[in-house]
Scaffold this active site. Structure first.
Site, mmCIF file in Angstrom:
data_model
loop_
_atom_site.group_PDB
_atom_site.id
_atom_site.type_symbol
_atom_site.label_atom_id
_atom_site.label_comp_id
_atom_site.label_asym_id
_atom_site.label_seq_id
_atom_site.Cartn_x
_atom_site.Cartn_y
_atom_site.Cartn_z
ATOM 1 C CG ASP A 223 -103.182 -39.290 77.040
ATOM 2 O OD1 ASP A 223 -103.788 -38.754 76.101
ATOM 3 O OD2 ASP A 223 -103.735 -40.040 77.868
ATOM 4 C CD GLU A 272 -79.723 -37.225 82.331
ATOM 5 O OE1 GLU A 272 -79.482 -38.333 81.793
ATOM 6 O OE2 GLU A 272 -80.246 -37.106 83.445
HETATM 7 C C1 NOJ Z 1 -106.486 -37.926 75.527
HETATM 8 C C2 NOJ Z 1 -106.379 -38.711 74.263
HETATM 9 O O1 NOJ Z 1 -106.130 -37.833 73.204
HETATM 10 C C3 NOJ Z 1 -107.666 -39.470 74.109
HETATM 11 O O2 NOJ Z 1 -107.768 -40.075 72.858
HETATM 12 C C4 NOJ Z 1 -107.756 -40.474 75.230
HETATM 13 O O3 NOJ Z 1 -109.011 -41.127 75.176
HETATM 14 C C5 NOJ Z 1 -107.622 -39.807 76.594
HETATM 15 N N1 NOJ Z 1 -106.573 -38.840 76.635
HETATM 16 C C6 NOJ Z 1 -107.344 -40.816 77.664
HETATM 17 O O4 NOJ Z 1 -106.045 -41.329 77.506
#
Ligand code: NOJ
Length: 558
Positions: A223, A272
């Protein structure tokens, strides 16, 4: 952070060993809260996902990516993690995660989990202690705490805005009740950004990687992979545009070169482990060329192609983004990826039902029949391209966005922060319909956390299974063809063929794909035998065929 002693024994990755499986994999995104609810609380869960794995195997996908299911107060639907090694009770337990991974492997499906390293929840142990211990707490160095500007520190430390709207800073109240320092949050205030300059942060995340690798997962979706490192001194943006995810310059909080060092270290950890496990980056960068930096051979395996997702149903624009993508990925020898929908954007059936240029956050239903026709054609085009493709749950049913959710049921934090650019994400997160009848159309035995439209009964898995011409059967046929046709998915280039205006035609080995993005039917050569078409194609004779508007066809040439 606690190290849980209750984690189940390690699971082996016993999926069929297919070298480079990820290079042409079709990866299905499950949004756990909206997929299947096993305990009638209106919220999807891991046991629900496990019970539906045979459906995913039969659909013909290679892997499943699950959005976060970790312990979380759910300020941003689980992207605010309070404990990276625990499953939120709303979704089940670590034992459920273990059972899900094992069952998936039995069915030859791989499991990719979401990792959220840019920020934690404000309920994470480190952050709670950082606040509770008062000024001088060493835990504050693991986040970005700064004194405010102005005579009494009443102004935020810099001018950055949150992706969800409003300032990217929130001021805390110190334990003695006085107003204190501010902390940085590129997203909601409940999502404080980690300070990746602090070694404890890196140590912790390498440990979290190992925890889930030991559990047997096959990879991680990272993310905000472009956000971990911030420019030295957190400089003001000044008159510069505020955050835009695509097409702007490198921002002081996004796509800083320092992030690549982190991924080189992570790659060593991953390598690993046996079984070709992978990383996929959610990296919003100004250009595809900068996205390619994330997938250099010693870094991550894939990165989402958001430039492709943001492209309208238009032959010229599509050809340009396809060429640019393949040209950018070839030098780093990474597979291109293709994606049309996910949990953050309006579903492509609704985007393509509307005019171009409206962006990826829409509240307009548009012309639904047109949107669906184009969405089906766009999917066949995507699945014909070389590389790996992502399918978001429900798109195989042709689901549109739900554009008329009432304000009372909305949960997207961006919606409540006004100017944010992602305010309407609930519309693509409505739980999916499995059956024609029953409570929440088979999503579960209780209700559904967001209401489903009545017309979804006829879009359910039950209604579409075996129904000739249904979108579900189109996906099944296309995904099966992709498995048996080695020319689909493989390679790193396409050979463009001459085609009428508004039409894309390309050859890949013994396979030809023709997509008509225009509003009129066109006459095209009959390239061979029709493998699958997204609409009613008329083969006139051995030489010619008529391809309707907004339709894609796959041919095999022998
Ligand atoms: C991207 C994620 O896909 C989204 O849903 C989220 O709100 C933001 N990152 C923050 O984590």
């Amino acid at each position: 952070m606690s190290q849980h002693s209750t984690a189940p024994a390690p699971t082996s990755t016993n999926v069929t060993a297919t070298p480079d499986w990820w290079r042409d994999a079709v990866i299905y995104q499950v949004y756990p809260r909206s997929f299947a609810d096993s305990n009638a609380d209106g919220m999807g869960d891991l046991e629900g996902v496990r019970s539906r794995l045979p459906y995913l195997r039969d659909l013909g996908v290679d892997a499943v990516w699950l959005s976060p299911f970790y312990a979380s107060p759910q300020a941003d639907a689980g992207y605010d993690v309070a404990d990276y090694r625990e499953v939120d009770p709303m979704f089940g337990s670590l034992l459920d995660a273990d059972a899900l991974i094992r069952d998936a492997h039995e069915l030859n499906l791989r499991i990719i989990v979401d990792l959220v390293p840019n920020h934690s929840s404000d309920q994470h142990e480190w952050f709670k202690r950082a606040v509770a211990e008062g000024p001088g707490s060493p835990l504050r160095d693991r986040y970005h705490f700064r004194p405010g500007k102005g005579a009494t520190g009443e102004l935020p430390p810099n001018d950055w805005e949150s992706v969800f709207g409003g300032p990217a800073w929130t001021r805390i109240t110190e334990p003695d009740g006085t107003p204190g320092d501010w902390y940085l949050h590129l997203f909601a205030p409940e999502q404080p950004d980690f300070n990746w300059e602090h070694p404890a942060v890196g140590d912790e995340f390498r440990s979290v990687l190992r925890f889930w690798l030991d559990m047997g997962v096959d990879g991680f979706r990272i993310d905000v992979a472009h956000g971990l490192v911030k420019a030295e001194g957190l400089p003001d943006l000044g008159t510069h545009d505020q955050v835009k995810l695509l097409g702007n310059d490198v921002m002081p909080f996004f796509d800083q070169d320092g992030v690549h060092e982190i991924y080189r270290e992570w790659r060593l950890v991953l390598d690993e482990y046996a079984g070709e496990r992978i990383f996929v980056a959610e990296a919003w960068t100004p250009t595809i060329e900068r996205t390619a930096n994330y997938v250099r051979p010693d870094e991550l395996h894939q990165a989402f192609n958001f430039q492709y997702l943001a492209t309208y149903w238009d032959a010229t624009e599509l050809r340009s983004v396809i060429d640019r993508t393949l040209d950018a990925m070839r030098p780093v020898a990474a597979p291109a990826t293709w994606v049309l929908s996910n949990h953050d954007v309006t579903r492509h059936a609704t985007r393509f039902a509307n005019e171009p240029g409206l962006g990826t956050q829409l509240r307009l239903a548009g012309d639904r029949a047109l949107g669906l026709r184009r969405a089906r054609a766009a999917t066949l085009l995507m699945l014909a391209l070389p590389g790996s493709a992502y399918v978001y749950q429900g798109e195989e049913l042709g689901l549109p966005d739900v554009v008329d959710l009432s304000d009372e049921v909305r949960q997207d934090p961006a919606y409540f922060r006004g100017a944010g650019q992602d305010g309407f994400r609930d519309g693509c997160r409505v739980p999916i319909p499995w059956t024609r009848e029953g409570s929440s159309y088979g999503f579960g035995a209780g209700g559904s956390w967001l209401p489903q439209p009545a017309e979804w009964a006829e879009l359910s898995v039950e209604a579409q299974t075996g129904a000739s011409g249904s979108t579900l059967e189109l996906y099944r046929t296309a995904l099966t063809a992709r498995r048996v046709q080695p020319d689909l998915g493989a390679g790193d280039s396409v050979e463009w063929l001459t085609a009428p205006e508004g039409v894309l035609a390309f050859r890949r080995g013994r396979f030809v794909c023709v997509a008509n993005t225009g509003g009129e039917a066109v006459t095209i050569p009959a390239y061979g035998e029709v493998l699958v078409a997204s609409g009613e194609l008329t083969v006139v004779d051995a030489e010619e065929a008529k391809l309707p508007a907004d339709t894609t066809v796959w041919w095999t040439t022998g």
